[in-house]
Design a protein around this motif. Structure first.
Motif, PDB file in Angstrom:
ATOM      1  N   ARG A  49      -9.482   8.651  -9.694  1.00 45.49           N
ATOM      2  CA  ARG A  49      -9.243   8.751  -8.246  1.00 45.49           C
ATOM      3  C   ARG A  49      -9.739   7.508  -7.523  1.00 45.49           C
ATOM      4  NH1 ARG A  49     -10.015  14.951  -6.071  1.00 45.49           N
ATOM      5  NH2 ARG A  49      -8.820  15.953  -7.742  1.00 45.49           N
ATOM      6  N   ILE A  50     -10.808   6.918  -8.010  1.00 42.28           N
ATOM      7  CA  ILE A  50     -11.332   5.697  -7.394  1.00 42.28           C
ATOM      8  C   ILE A  50     -10.296   4.581  -7.496  1.00 42.28           C
ATOM      9  CG2 ILE A  50     -13.040   3.867  -7.760  1.00 42.28           C
ATOM     10  CD1 ILE A  50     -15.029   6.160  -8.458  1.00 42.28           C
ATOM     11  N   ARG A  51      -9.731   4.399  -8.678  1.00 43.06           N
ATOM     12  CA  ARG A  51      -8.717   3.348  -8.847  1.00 43.06           C
ATOM     13  C   ARG A  51      -7.459   3.667  -8.046  1.00 43.06           C
ATOM     14  NH1 ARG A  51     -10.042   3.061 -15.190  1.00 43.06           N
ATOM     15  NH2 ARG A  51     -11.568   1.363 -15.160  1.00 43.06           N
ATOM     16  N   ASN A  52      -7.067   4.933  -8.013  1.00 41.18           N
ATOM     17  CA  ASN A  52      -5.885   5.308  -7.227  1.00 41.18           C
ATOM     18  C   ASN A  52      -6.082   4.995  -5.741  1.00 41.18           C
ATOM     19  OD1 ASN A  52      -4.653   6.283  -9.546  1.00 41.18           O
ATOM     20  ND2 ASN A  52      -5.238   8.412  -9.164  1.00 41.18           N
ATOM     21  N   ALA A  53      -7.303   5.252  -5.243  1.00 37.71           N
ATOM     22  CA  ALA A  53      -7.584   4.961  -3.837  1.00 37.71           C
ATOM     23  C   ALA A  53      -7.481   3.464  -3.562  1.00 37.71           C
ATOM     24  CB  ALA A  53      -8.971   5.479  -3.468  1.00 37.71           C
ATOM     25  N   GLY A  54      -7.936   2.649  -4.516  1.00 46.45           N
ATOM     26  CA  GLY A  54      -7.802   1.205  -4.345  1.00 46.45           C
ATOM     27  C   GLY A  54      -6.354   0.758  -4.353  1.00 46.45           C
ATOM     28  N   ALA A  55      -5.547   1.343  -5.254  1.00 50.38           N
ATOM     29  CA  ALA A  55      -4.126   0.986  -5.311  1.00 50.38           C
ATOM     30  C   ALA A  55      -3.407   1.393  -4.032  1.00 50.38           C
ATOM     31  CB  ALA A  55      -3.484   1.648  -6.526  1.00 50.38           C
ATOM     32  N   ALA A  56      -3.807   2.528  -3.448  1.00 54.53           N
ATOM     33  CA  ALA A  56      -3.177   2.981  -2.203  1.00 54.53           C
ATOM     34  C   ALA A  56      -3.493   2.052  -1.043  1.00 54.53           C
ATOM     35  CB  ALA A  56      -3.628   4.404  -1.890  1.00 54.53           C
ATOM     36  N   ARG A  57      -4.660   1.439  -1.044  1.00 60.96           N
ATOM     37  CA  ARG A  57      -5.046   0.511   0.021  1.00 60.96           C
ATOM     38  C   ARG A  57      -4.453  -0.886  -0.190  1.00 60.96           C
ATOM     39  NH1 ARG A  57      -9.489  -0.289   3.518  1.00 60.96           N
ATOM     40  NH2 ARG A  57      -9.441   1.994   3.742  1.00 60.96           N
ATOM     41  N   ALA A  58      -4.149  -1.232  -1.428  1.00 61.95           N
ATOM     42  CA  ALA A  58      -3.758  -2.603  -1.761  1.00 61.95           C
ATOM     43  C   ALA A  58      -2.461  -3.014  -1.075  1.00 61.95           C
ATOM     44  CB  ALA A  58      -3.612  -2.738  -3.275  1.00 61.95           C
ATOM     45  N   ARG A  59      -2.370  -4.314  -0.724  1.00 65.18           N
ATOM     46  CA  ARG A  59      -1.185  -4.879  -0.092  1.00 65.18           C
ATOM     47  C   ARG A  59      -0.541  -5.978  -0.928  1.00 65.18           C
ATOM     48  NH1 ARG A  59      -2.141  -7.854   3.917  1.00 65.18           N
ATOM     49  NH2 ARG A  59      -4.305  -8.265   3.388  1.00 65.18           N
ATOM     50  N   GLY A  60      -1.185  -6.356  -2.031  1.00 65.39           N
ATOM     51  CA  GLY A  60      -0.683  -7.459  -2.834  1.00 65.39           C
ATOM     52  C   GLY A  60       0.530  -7.098  -3.656  1.00 65.39           C
ATOM     53  N   GLU A  61       1.205  -8.137  -4.158  1.00 65.39           N
ATOM     54  CA  GLU A  61       2.388  -7.909  -4.992  1.00 65.39           C
ATOM     55  C   GLU A  61       1.998  -7.401  -6.369  1.00 65.39           C
ATOM     56  OE1 GLU A  61       6.348 -10.277  -6.645  1.00 65.39           O
ATOM     57  OE2 GLU A  61       5.019 -11.250  -5.190  1.00 65.39           O
ATOM     58  N   TYR A  62       0.788  -7.789  -6.839  1.00 70.80           N
ATOM     59  CA  TYR A  62       0.316  -7.368  -8.157  1.00 70.80           C
ATOM     60  C   TYR A  62      -1.077  -6.763  -8.037  1.00 70.80           C
ATOM     61  CZ  TYR A  62       4.190  -9.790 -10.398  1.00 70.80           C
ATOM     62  OH  TYR A  62       5.447 -10.180 -10.788  1.00 70.80           O
ATOM     63  N   LEU A  63      -1.340  -5.785  -8.906  1.00 68.95           N
ATOM     64  CA  LEU A  63      -2.622  -5.097  -8.946  1.00 68.95           C
ATOM     65  C   LEU A  63      -3.391  -5.505 -10.197  1.00 68.95           C
ATOM     66  CD1 LEU A  63      -1.399  -1.461  -8.115  1.00 68.95           C
ATOM     67  CD2 LEU A  63      -2.089  -3.256  -6.501  1.00 68.95           C
ATOM     68  N   LEU A  64      -4.690  -5.772 -10.016  1.00 71.07           N
ATOM     69  CA  LEU A  64      -5.606  -6.013 -11.126  1.00 71.07           C
ATOM     70  C   LEU A  64      -6.802  -5.093 -10.939  1.00 71.07           C
ATOM     71  CD1 LEU A  64      -6.770  -7.538 -13.571  1.00 71.07           C
ATOM     72  CD2 LEU A  64      -7.605  -9.292 -11.977  1.00 71.07           C
ATOM     73  N   PHE A  65      -7.071  -4.242 -11.921  1.00 69.25           N
ATOM     74  CA  PHE A  65      -8.185  -3.296 -11.844  1.00 69.25           C
ATOM     75  C   PHE A  65      -9.369  -3.846 -12.630  1.00 69.25           C
ATOM     76  CE2 PHE A  65      -4.336  -0.738 -11.362  1.00 69.25           C
ATOM     77  CZ  PHE A  65      -4.645   0.036 -10.248  1.00 69.25           C
ATOM     78  N   LEU A  66     -10.517  -3.983 -11.954  1.00 67.93           N
ATOM     79  CA  LEU A  66     -11.735  -4.446 -12.598  1.00 67.93           C
ATOM     80  C   LEU A  66     -12.864  -3.439 -12.375  1.00 67.93           C
ATOM     81  CD1 LEU A  66     -11.856  -8.257 -11.650  1.00 67.93           C
ATOM     82  CD2 LEU A  66     -10.993  -7.223 -13.767  1.00 67.93           C
ATOM     83  N   ASP A  67     -13.880  -3.525 -13.231  1.00 65.81           N
ATOM     84  CA  ASP A  67     -15.111  -2.760 -13.066  1.00 65.81           C
ATOM     85  C   ASP A  67     -16.255  -3.717 -12.767  1.00 65.81           C
ATOM     86  OD1 ASP A  67     -13.668  -0.482 -13.726  1.00 65.81           O
ATOM     87  OD2 ASP A  67     -14.147  -0.649 -15.860  1.00 65.81           O
ATOM     88  N   SER A  68     -17.374  -3.167 -12.347  1.00 65.32           N
ATOM     89  CA  SER A  68     -18.491  -4.012 -11.912  1.00 65.32           C
ATOM     90  C   SER A  68     -19.079  -4.848 -13.046  1.00 65.32           C
ATOM     91  CB  SER A  68     -19.592  -3.150 -11.293  1.00 65.32           C
ATOM     92  OG  SER A  68     -20.119  -2.249 -12.252  1.00 65.32           O
TER      93      SER A  68
END
Length: 333
Positions: free
Chosen positions: A75-94
């Motif tokens: 759900r955390i990653r999904n929330a980030g994807a929903a906010r994102a505006r870029g053409e491509y998504l990159l998911f990272l962890d701390s």
């Protein structure tokens, strides 16, 4: 920031190892600047919202999403994807770091390949001062530089399905309603879904991300997740594979599934002593259920493990593990 950036870097703020600040600095210090960073935090004590907010105040490219309740990493990653505006998504962890110049290399490769749906790249893993390449290194090394489809490279399904060793076009994410599920092993089906539905895939032969933990499971985990979630993930992946009509990829997905189950059976602390026989039985059931016609097991010791899982003999499997465990306890010269 005006307009939409090329890249949206989505970072989960869970920071049990104190690496969030280094992670964000490694992204924001890149020479490539057409990006945004979306940090997602829930109310749990593991989230370093102070670090996230400090970067937001210091750099207009950073935004912070605050969730109202403790959430799974999915759900955390999904929330980030929903906010994102870029053409491509990159998911990272701390506990991830980007090497210098990697975002520029990604952008250049995207342009050279006429903006594919997926861009796959390499990673390294750092543990106790030692670094080694990711499991997909050999597969990526064989790429000839031209964009392709999964039907042309079904062997890529034999690599682990990580969310942080690829760029995903946001148009693909929204068109296919991609999302990470709750529970553990959340990446498996989502990343397979992306591979099955990508119209064009490309490779960047760079080791772009360094992971600073021994194992791949995210520290945030899932409030209600169990190790047995992995079985539902592969059931979903095989269902998606069947719908995609790419039957030639089945042996590669099967190999990845069995390797994953064997890895989890050998992963210290992942399964309790009571859970291990039940997990082994479920894995053996999946072996028989999804075994492709004419499948050939890997050679050598790995093939022996496949055979033991196929036979469903947990006692024999345990006995075969003991010599390897004993060798692991011996001092190294």
């Amino acid at each position: 920031m005006t307009g939409s950036p090329l890249l949206s870097v989505i970072v989960a703020a869970h920071d049990l190892q104190g690496g969030l600040d280094s992670c964000l600095r490694s992204v924001l210090a890149q020479s490539f600047t057409d990006l945004e960073v979306v940090v997602v935090a829930d109310p749990s004590s593991a989230c370093r919202t102070d670090v996230a907010e400090a970067h937001r105040r210091g750099d207009a490219r950073v935004s912070v999403v605050h969730l109202d309740a403790t959430a799974s990493i999915g759900r955390i990653r999904n929330a980030g994807a929903a906010r994102a505006r870029g053409e491509y998504l990159l998911f990272l962890d701390s506990d991830h770091l980007l090497w210098g110049g990697t975002l520029r290399a990604m952008a250049d490769r995207l342009d050279a390949c006429d903006r594919p749906d997926l861009l796959l790249f390499g990673h390294t893993r750092l543990h106790r001062g030692q670094s080694w390449p990711g499991a997909a290194a050999g597969l990526l090394a064989g790429d000839d530089g031209r964009p392709f489809t999964l039907a042309q490279r079904p062997d890529l399904l034999a690599a682990p399905a990580y969310s942080w060793d690829r760029l995903i076009r946001r148009g693909l994410w929204t068109r296919e309603s991609l999302a990470f599920p709750d529970g553990l092993h959340e990446e498996v089906t989502a990343m397979h879904h992306a591979l099955f539905t990508a119209s064009r895939i490309a490779v960047l032969k760079w080791e772009c991300v360094q992971i600073r933990r021994r194992h791949t499971q995210h520290p945030a985990g899932s409030p209600d997740g169990t190790p047995f979630d992995v079985f539902a993930r592969y059931e979903d992946s095989f269902e998606l594979l069947g719908r995609s009509g790419q039957s030639a990829a089945a042996p590669h997905l099967f190999t990845r599934m069995v390797r994953h189950y064997l890895f989890l059976l050998g992963l210290s602390g992942h399964l309790s002593t009571r859970e291990r026989p039940r997990f082994f039985d479920r894995a053996g059931e999946h072996y028989q259920r999804f075994l492709p016609e004419g499948y050939e097991r890997p050679p050598g010791r790995e093939g022996v493990k496949f055979q033991l899982l196929s036979n469903g003999g947990y006692s024999a499997f345990q006995a075969a593990r003991l010599p390897a465990m004993a060798r692991a306890l011996l001092p190294h010269s």
